[in-house]
Design a protein around this motif. Structure first.
Motif, PDB file in Angstrom:
ATOM      1  N   ILE A 150       0.835  -1.205   0.000  1.00 54.39           N
ATOM      2  CA  ILE A 150       0.000   0.000   0.000  1.00 54.39           C
ATOM      3  C   ILE A 150       0.868   1.252   0.000  1.00 54.39           C
ATOM      4  O   ILE A 150       0.609   2.212  -0.728  1.00 54.39           O
ATOM      5  N   ALA A 151       1.928   1.235   0.797  1.00 54.55           N
ATOM      6  CA  ALA A 151       2.790   2.417   0.909  1.00 54.55           C
ATOM      7  C   ALA A 151       3.468   2.749  -0.417  1.00 54.55           C
ATOM      8  O   ALA A 151       3.686   3.925  -0.735  1.00 54.55           O
ATOM      9  N   PHE A 152       3.798   1.747  -1.214  1.00 56.12           N
ATOM     10  CA  PHE A 152       4.501   1.991  -2.478  1.00 56.12           C
ATOM     11  C   PHE A 152       3.558   2.335  -3.626  1.00 56.12           C
ATOM     12  O   PHE A 152       4.006   2.720  -4.699  1.00 56.12           O
ATOM     13  N   ALA A 153       2.259   2.202  -3.413  1.00 60.40           N
ATOM     14  CA  ALA A 153       1.310   2.316  -4.525  1.00 60.40           C
ATOM     15  C   ALA A 153       1.149   3.746  -5.022  1.00 60.40           C
ATOM     16  O   ALA A 153       1.160   4.701  -4.248  1.00 60.40           O
ATOM     17  N   ASP A 154       1.002   3.869  -6.325  1.00 63.82           N
ATOM     18  CA  ASP A 154       0.523   5.111  -6.946  1.00 63.82           C
ATOM     19  C   ASP A 154      -0.972   5.022  -7.166  1.00 63.82           C
ATOM     20  O   ASP A 154      -1.675   6.026  -7.158  1.00 63.82           O
ATOM     21  N   VAL A 155      -1.442   3.782  -7.398  1.00 54.54           N
ATOM     22  CA  VAL A 155      -2.865   3.514  -7.616  1.00 54.54           C
ATOM     23  C   VAL A 155      -3.246   2.329  -6.729  1.00 54.54           C
ATOM     24  O   VAL A 155      -2.553   1.309  -6.718  1.00 54.54           O
ATOM     25  N   VAL A 156      -4.334   2.470  -5.965  1.00 53.81           N
ATOM     26  CA  VAL A 156      -4.842   1.376  -5.134  1.00 53.81           C
ATOM     27  C   VAL A 156      -6.227   0.982  -5.633  1.00 53.81           C
ATOM     28  O   VAL A 156      -7.108   1.837  -5.768  1.00 53.81           O
TER      29      VAL A 156
END
Length: 323
Positions: A150-156
């Motif tokens: 989640i922390a690395f996401a640009d899109v969730v």
């Protein structure tokens, strides 16, 4: 969709998410959608068993499997080798999707695009897309991998929304927002989402990525018990480049393992161009960007996403770099 290829640089989407969240379903959507793009896929499976080809529908896409264990253990050499082989057939595809195993920390995959000069020249990291299982995520909150994805996401993609209540979804979204203030969140069933939310989003284009929701800059945004959180700093003023470098160098040396992502647009004293930077753990890259426009407010915007971040200390140290 107007994502035609105008340069020889290949955009890359890194697809991650916990086991069973819906990554393969999403991959099938990407492969079968009429978006006019030829997509090459690198699939990493944990263990000896390769991906079930009945699950991944083979359209005009080519699928390459990495079956030698978790993608984060052997990623650099293998990923670079596979991509290098792929690039010999550069005319065969427009976009590359890398699907990581559900147990993988996405950081080493992202870092590959920072550390290898050929990768930097040939490829452009378009976005990290994380699929979250809205129904099962409460079992995984304590797992480092789930938080890091989640922390690395640009899109969730908050997937399986039909299995939870609207109130549960609101709470989930709030928790995700605390952990990652700059990711775009989409609520989905069966990973159904518009392709332009996934491909060609240029999430690593910082001017687009740093559209921060003002709510998350309020003081109470950081009153929470999450170990993983985001800290956003928006300050006017010109920065002393040497002090900035010393601070960022010290920060990465002392806390780099806990800083998953950082992005920024900076106003450097004596420079007419914006300066953009981004980092993943201890790897950091920065470059002069476009000229500041006449009348444009020259402000500094920084976002840190990581574990056990001290927002007050970060702000204090950053303000010490202002001329």
């Amino acid at each position: 969709m107007a994502n035609t290829v105008t340069t020889n640089v290949v955009p890359v989407t890194v697809l991650t998410g916990y086991l069973g969240a819906g990554k393969t379903t999403l991959l099938n959507r990407i492969l079968t959608h009429e978006h006019g793009l030829k997509v090459a896929v690198i699939v990493n499976e944990f263990g000896e068993v390769g991906i079930d080809n009945k699950l991944v529908i083979d359209a005009d896409e080519e699928i390459f499997e990495m079956n030698n264990g978790c993608i984060c253990c052997t990623v650099r050499g293998d990923l670079i080798r596979i991509i290098s082989n792929l690039m010999r057939r550069r005319d065969k595809f427009d976009h590359l999707v890398i699907e990581t195993t559900g147990l993988a920390d996405p950081a080493p995959v992202i870092q590959t695009f920072f550390v290898d000069e050929d990768m930097q020249r040939l490829l452009s990291l378009d976005a990290v897309v994380t699929v979250v299982d809205a129904f099962h995520i409460h079992h995984h909150w304590d797992a480092d991998e789930a938080k890091e994805q989640i922390a690395f996401a640009d899109v969730v993609l908050l997937n399986k929304t039909d299995l939870v209540t609207p109130e549960q979804l609101d709470e989930l979204e709030r928790r995700i927002r605390v952990m990652n203030a700059i990711a775009k969140i989409y609520r989905t069933r069966n990973a159904e989402v518009e392709m332009d939310a996934l491909l060609g989003v240029r999430a690593f284009d910082l001017s687009r990525a740093l559209k921060i929701d003002p709510y998350f800059l309020s003081e109470n945004a950081h009153e929470h018990d999450e170990t993983v959180s985001s800290v956003a700093l928006i300050e006017e003023g010109k920065l002393d480049m040497q002090q900035l470098n010393e601070w960022l160098g010290y920060l990465l040396q002392s806390q780099g393992a806990n800083i998953f992502r950082m992005k920024g647009i900076l106003n450097i004293a004596g420079e007419d161009n914006r300066f953009v930077f981004q980092g993943v753990h201890m790897l950091f890259t920065g470059t002069a960007d476009r000229l500041w426009k006449p009348g444009e407010q020259r402000k500094n915007e920084l976002v840190f996403i990581g574990r056990n971040l001290d927002a007050n200390q970060l702000r204090e140290d950053f303000l010490a770099c202002v001329v």
